[in-house]
Design a protein around this motif. Sequence first.
Motif: not given
Lengths: 254, 473
Positions: A25, B462-463, B469-470, B465-467
């Motif tokens: 990240f 995690a990426w 989310h975004r 999930r974040q994607k």
Amino acid sequence: MNQHTPRVGLFVTCLVDLMRPGIGFASVKLLEDAGCRVEVPEAQTCCGQPAWNSGDRADTAALARQTIEAFEGFDYVVGPSGSCISQLRKYPQLFADAPEWLARAEKLATRSHELTSFLVDVLGREDVQARFEQPVCYHDSCSGLRELGVKAQPRALLASVTGTALREMPESEVCCGFGGTFCVKYPEISTRMAGDKCASIRASGAPVVLGGDLGCLMNIAGRLRRLGEPVRVYHVAEVLADMADGPAIGEEER
Amino acid sequence: MQSQAHRFKPRAVEALHNETLQQALAKAKGGFIDKRAAAIQEIPDFESLRQRGETIKEHTLAHLDVYLEQFEAQLLRQGGQVHWAEDARDATRVIADICREADAKRILKAKTMAGEEVGLNEALEEAGFEIVETDLGEYIIQLAHEPPSHIIAPAVHKTREEITRLFDRVHHGLEEVRLREVPDLVDEARQVLREKFLSAEVGISGANLLVAETGSVTVVTNEGNADLSMTQPRVHIVIAGIEKLVPTLEDAGTLLRLLGRSATGQAMTAYTSLVTGDRREEDPDGPVEYHVVLLDNGRSRMLAGKYRDMLRCIRCGACMNHCPVYGSIGGHAYGWVYPGPMGAVLTPQFVGLDEAYDLPHACTLNGRCKSVCPVRIPLPDMLRSLRDDQFEARITPARTRWALKLWGWVARRPRLYHLGARLASRLLANLGRGSIQHLPGAGGWTRGRDFPLPQGETFQQAWKRQKEHRGER
Ligand code: SF4
């Protein structure tokens, strides 16, 4: 986003993926702040280095083909590891007898860059918006240093971080003893080398050591902890991205 | 020399626990490195000198037959004799024959790695000759009955105390140690050796370079001891590998400049002798009989194969001085004549990939050796290539081969791989927080280091999930 925005494929590396996603990240943040569009192809796994360094050319070539396919079409491939990126740059050596793959491997090789050298050498960035309140020393990991010429770039970027100062350790260019499978095949020699590295770090007087390769950093952190030394270990990207407020490598959440 | 390379692992561990050795290594290390660094600073363009060194050696190797013939013809013209030795047995036989013909009892010897390679001392002692080493370091390890541990400084692994004890025992028949200063020890060795020097019938030395255009042999030392073995006895024998050749005197000059600076940080080694043939009428000293033994011992095979670059080596020792593995364990662990990175490439050529299995692996591929080698030998690439050869020849242990195959198989299936990574990272993260002292199945790692635990979720996970989310991309 305009069409001049470089499209970057992040080669996240298996160690970062598995052990410390925070470095991934941090890399994304640094690249985005520098104006890149970042994508992370899901088809990436391992750069093939363990096989390559163990003499298994067939498996290395298979992994190389997979990586080439996963990253074709990006303007750049960037990774937070000098060691994995130099492996990508070696792919052409695998395809001397396969002209089509050779051409594709060469294309990938010329577009692949270690993170800090990409920011400085390719994008011309010399500063980041970050704050870190302690002095640091920097370990030059071997592949990045000797195969990709990464030495000045992380230091230039660190110089722009508010609040910190670089205290060079003696012998910053000497191997920490990680060496991929070396560290488990010859644990005693490797431990000795890691111990020597810890002594250099101690001599710098800095309470924090940074580096550009998670493998080396885990080795150093592991030895520091075993010796009971309080020095903290971060990947340089974490500091540069202002994301070094969590626990350091090998450290418990506090 | 008999190889012990198969015992690399236990010998390395022994070396790590040998306190005296560790002290000696720690003391020696910085010296070589700093001196080299200072010496190359002094000349403006060391890089181009290196380039020239590489070119000279490369050119010579490409035309080795021509230059060898030229060297032989020139040497004959200068009154010398040339002997071609196919292997160790040939070489030792030729040399023993010459010594016998000379009616020799005592033989003076200056340091020669080719001599070590063929086991010259043992062979000559067996044939009934007394060998006297003229190099102080060689003399010391001769007394200790050990092989050299460094090609430039054979006794670098010995402390002053050890040497004092050795001298006390051998020179004076004493057991207790009366620690003496280095100059006193040197003086003592000189006294003991001087008498022997005067009565030797044959002198043997190695060669740093052979010059084709003149038929000359170049030997460099810091003690002048090679000159002694060359001028004092009636008969002189040089033993040298065929790769030591250079075309011209000027080429020799270039390589000597590289050698001194890379080895000990000297602009030139203290004594540089250029010997061309036997004693001439007007010469005040020198041997009346002069022989050069040219040793192949596998070199012509190397010339035709992928380890040919290794024949450029001028035996300066810079690679081992800068090698952190050598710096940790010293030279004896490598188990044969040539230690350090150069030895890790050379030894398998001479004693076999199998016997020397560990040597190419006991290296982190950190590349420091390559960056200092004066003739730019790509040592790490050669070590890696040796691993390829071992893998192909199925010398690599089956367990390693299977593990790699399995890893490769999984890594080529990204979905499976990512699933595995997710499980592994969760599993590991469940073992504790921070790092742990014992990781089951990772004894190699945790013997000397804690194992930093993962954060619990993979980056890919995690990426993703974040994607989502975004909600972008
Ligand atoms: S390999 Fe290079 S550095 Fe090592 S001894 Fe030979 S010439 Fe010197």
